[in-house]
Each structure stands twice: as C-alpha cells, then as structure tokens.
Design an enzyme around this catalytic site. Structure first.
Site, short mmCIF file in Angstrom:
data_model
loop_
_atom_site.label_atom_id
_atom_site.label_comp_id
_atom_site.label_asym_id
_atom_site.label_seq_id
_atom_site.Cartn_x
_atom_site.Cartn_y
_atom_site.Cartn_z
N ARG A 22 0.84 -1.21 0.00
CA ARG A 22 0.00 0.00 0.00
C ARG A 22 0.87 1.26 0.00
NH1 ARG A 22 -2.16 2.22 4.60
NH2 ARG A 22 -2.10 0.21 5.66
N TYR A 35 -15.19 16.64 -15.80
CA TYR A 35 -15.61 15.24 -15.86
C TYR A 35 -16.70 15.03 -14.80
CZ TYR A 35 -15.65 10.27 -15.01
OH TYR A 35 -16.07 8.98 -14.82
N ASP A 61 -6.49 18.20 -14.60
CA ASP A 61 -6.74 16.87 -15.16
C ASP A 61 -6.28 16.90 -16.62
OD1 ASP A 61 -7.84 14.57 -16.34
OD2 ASP A 61 -9.55 14.56 -14.97
N LYS A 79 -7.27 5.64 -19.73
CA LYS A 79 -7.47 6.18 -21.07
C LYS A 79 -6.18 6.06 -21.89
CE LYS A 79 -11.60 7.16 -19.51
NZ LYS A 79 -11.51 7.34 -18.09
N1 PLP Z 1 -10.91 12.42 -15.66
C1 PLP Z 1 -11.43 12.39 -16.90
C2 PLP Z 1 -11.20 13.56 -17.80
C3 PLP Z 1 -12.16 11.29 -17.33
O1 PLP Z 1 -12.68 11.27 -18.56
C4 PLP Z 1 -12.35 10.20 -16.44
C5 PLP Z 1 -13.13 9.01 -16.83
O2 PLP Z 1 -13.75 8.97 -17.88
C6 PLP Z 1 -11.82 10.29 -15.15
C7 PLP Z 1 -11.09 11.40 -14.80
C8 PLP Z 1 -12.02 9.18 -14.15
O3 PLP Z 1 -11.17 8.13 -14.45
P1 PLP Z 1 -11.43 6.60 -13.99
O4 PLP Z 1 -12.65 6.13 -14.73
O5 PLP Z 1 -10.18 5.90 -14.38
O6 PLP Z 1 -11.66 6.63 -12.53
#
Ligand code: PLP
Length: 393
Positions: free
Chosen positions: A57, A110, A182, A206
């Site tokens: 962890r 998001y 992000d 992604k």
């Molecule tokens: N940030 C963005 C821009 C996203 O498109 C996503 C998911 O689609 C996330 C964060 C969250 O990621 P995760 O699904 O891996 O938790």
C-alpha cells in the site's frame, strides 16, 4: 531452507534476484511485502515515498516504475499511481483540502469530479465556486482568503473546452493556492507543469494505458513538498495501484506518443468531415478553426488537439441517441482513449449526475454525442459514421 520439513520449505521458496544481469523491461513485483535485515532500516522506510519498499500500500517497484515514467513525461518530480482516475483525483482533493476551504473549479468538468465536488461541499463543508474558464479574471474575482485550490482540465470532457493554463496559473501566482489539472485528454500534447501547474492528474485508464484493459490513475507533483503532503494521506486512504495494472500501463506508455499523434490526426480529419455534413449542427474540436479556444489550443497543443470530439445533431436528443445505437464499427460505451473508437451520449452516462441546468451551464447539450477516435483507418470510421448519421435522420 534445507533441514526443514517439506511443509516449511513449501512456505519459503527461494526468491531469486538476478545476479550479473538485470531485467531489460519492468518486472511485475506482485508480492505485497518486503523483508528487512534491520529494524532501523524498516523504521526509515516509513518516512517518505522515496524510501525503501516495505508494504504494497505504501509503495511497490512496478508501481514506482510507472510513477517515475509518468512523472518524467509530465515534467514533475514525483507521482502516485492509483487504482483509478477518480482514486487519484479524490486522494489529491482529500489530502489537500479541509473543511471550510474554498475551491475554484471550471464548470465543464468530468462528471465524476463534479459529483465529488458536490459531495465535498455537502458533506465536508468545502465551498466550490464554478467558473467558465474563459478568462483568468474569473479567478481573481472568485478568490477568497480561504481559497486553497484551483481545479482545471486541459481539454474538458465532453465539450473540448481548452483552458489557457499559463494565464490561469498566473492568476494565482504569489498566493498559496495550488493548481490541479486533469490532463487525461492531452498526454504528451501538453505538459501542465511547464505552465505553472502544481499537480497533474490522469485517468490512466485512457490514453496512458491505451488498450482498454486497465483501470488506473496517477497524480504527478511539480514539487516534492506537495508529493510528500499527499503521500501521507494516501497511506491512510489506500487507493494504491495494483502492480499488474501498473505493469500494463507501463507497457502502454511505450506506444502512447505514437497512438496519440495518430488519434489526433484522425480526429481532425473526422471533425472536418462531420462539420460539412448536413445532419450535424455543430462540431466541438479544438483543432477546428471555429472552436472558441482554437487560438489557445494552437499555443497549448501545437502537436495536435487530442482524440476526442463532440458534435450536435440537428435532430437533438432523439437523433443523438439513435446515432449512438446505429454505429457498428464504433463501440457504444462510456470511455475514451483506447485503440478502438467509442461513442457515447454524456447526458445519460458520464454526466448523469448533472441536472438540465448544470448540463447547460457546462455547455453540454442533451443531444451532444462524444466520439473517441481510435487507431482504425479514418475512412472505415467515416463509413460507419455516415451510415449511422443516415439512420439517425
Ligand atoms: N478524468 C477524466 C477527464 C475522465 O474522462 C475520467 C473518466 O472517464 C476520469 C477522470 C475518471 O477516471 P477513472 O474512470 O479511471 O476513474
């Protein structure tokens, strides 16, 4: 272990470390524990993210390889890999915020991040001011003595709004407000740290892993002090990445720059074809000259505007739904950034937590369709899109 009973020997197989050579690729360290020869060395290991490995962890060599690779890619000094993108975002926010703090966040976020901010506001007393993200003066207006964080997305999901990161970080320079960005939509295309950002988060699910076989996330830190600060809480929250998922992500990283370059080129191609189609009323893609932040994108993303576009159909919500069901080659699913193309309808999936007013404020139409362009031949993708447009009416 000679001299012990077979049962004891079975519990203690020899652990082989290479001698005289070293692995060329990143090995998978699936074990959760590391043994020490001295109690002092074990005690030292507890002191920081860069000390010896002791418990899964708190750190793992395979996961650390991923952290170093992405930190270097993003121009940071360190990183923490997590079990999902939301794991990275929530660990960073929970570590850096406390009740009574104020956050400035852009409106087009998001959906999961938006839901987390709503939760932090309702249950933890963290106040959030949403700004469109068009003008850095919005930040100056929203700033309060209690502001601790500015939260932005390089390319927003799904509107493809591009935030002028250097201008927005300049708006909080000289204060103790940290900027979190992000960068999921723009790996290799943009390095937020170069524009003054303190923490970069990614859903590695992604583009970074890229093959649709991993759920993961990562937070990259511009300076060691913020890294150390988040790591301390990270141990308590426990959102650590699994070594095998980290290994798959490291493997994906090798082809990420080429994948993203090709995906950006194909997306620009498809965006142009969609813009010329009579059933399409609007295309959102920063690479198109009529995009509201096209000039910002040319500066911030000179090598390509990424692999995601959104568009509106003249037929509205019903046509959007019909289109997403009519594609055959392109999969209908709420993700992006993989080798295979995907379509989705944000209002009913990723942004379902938002009511009509919040959707409108975030610039998302009820009929907006999002496309994530993969590595297929663009002509095959266009043939699929064209037949789906004909069916959607
Ligand atoms: N940030 C963005 C821009 C996203 O498109 C996503 C998911 O689609 C996330 C964060 C969250 O990621 P995760 O699904 O891996 O938790």
């Amino acid at each position: 272990m000679t001299g012990h009973h077979p049962q004891t020997r079975a519990v203690h197989p020899p652990v082989i470390s290479p001698v005289g050579s070293r692995p060329l690729g990143v090995p998978i360290y699936q074990g959760h524990l590391f043994a020490f020869d001295s109690a002092d060395a074990l005690a030292t290991a507890f002191q920081g993210p860069d000390e010896a490995f002791f418990y899964g962890r708190m750190g793992n060599p395979t996961v650390r390889s991923l952290e170093h690779a992405v930190a270097e890619l993003e121009g940071g000094t360190g990183a923490l890999a997590t079990a999902s993108g939301m794991g990275a975002i929530s660990a960073v926010l929970l570590a850096l915020l406390r009740s009574g703090d104020h956050v400035i966040a852009q409106t087009a976020l998001y959906g999961g991040t938006y839901a987390l901010f709503q939760d932090l506001a309702e249950r933890w007393g963290v106040e959030v001011t949403y700004i469109p993200g068009d003008d850095p003066a919005e930040v100056q207006e929203a700033l309060r003595p209690s502001t601790r964080l500015l939260y932005l997305e390089t390319i927003a999901n799904p509107t493809t709004h591009v935030t002028d990161l250097p201008a927005f970080t300049a708006a909080v320079r000289g204060t103790d407000v940290l900027t979190v960005v992000d960068n999921t939509f723009a790996p290799i295309l943009c390095r937020p740290v170069d524009h003054g950002v303190d923490v970069v988060v990614h859903s590695t699910t992604k583009y970074l892993s890229g093959h649709g076989d991993v759920v993961g996330g990562i937070a990259v830190f511009a300076d060691p002090a913020t890294h150390q600060r988040v790591w301390k809480h990270f141990l308590e929250l426990g959102p650590v990445a699994d070594p095998f998922a980290a290994w798959l992500t490291v493997r994906g990283l090798a082809t990420m720059p080429m994948r993203v370059a090709r995906q950006s080129a194909s997306t620009l191609d498809i965006a142009g074809r969609l813009a010329a189609h009579p059933s399409v009323s609007r295309v959102h893609y920063p690479g198109l000259s009529d995009h509201p932040q096209h000039e910002v994108a040319r500066r911030l993303l000179p090598d390509g505007a990424g692999g995601v576009l959104a568009f509106e159909l003249t037929g509205g919500r019903d046509a959007g739904g019909a289109f997403s069901e009519a594609v055959r080659l392109i999969g209908l699913g709420p993700s992006l950034g993989a080798v295979a193309s995907l379509v989705m309808h944000p209002a009913s999936t990723s942004h379902r937590q938002m009511d009509a007013a919040s959707l409108a404020a975030a610039g998302i139409g009820e009929g907006t369709v999002r496309l994530s362009i993969g590595l297929e031949d663009p002509d095959d993708l266009w043939a699929d899109i064209e037949q789906a447009l004909a069916k959607a009416g």
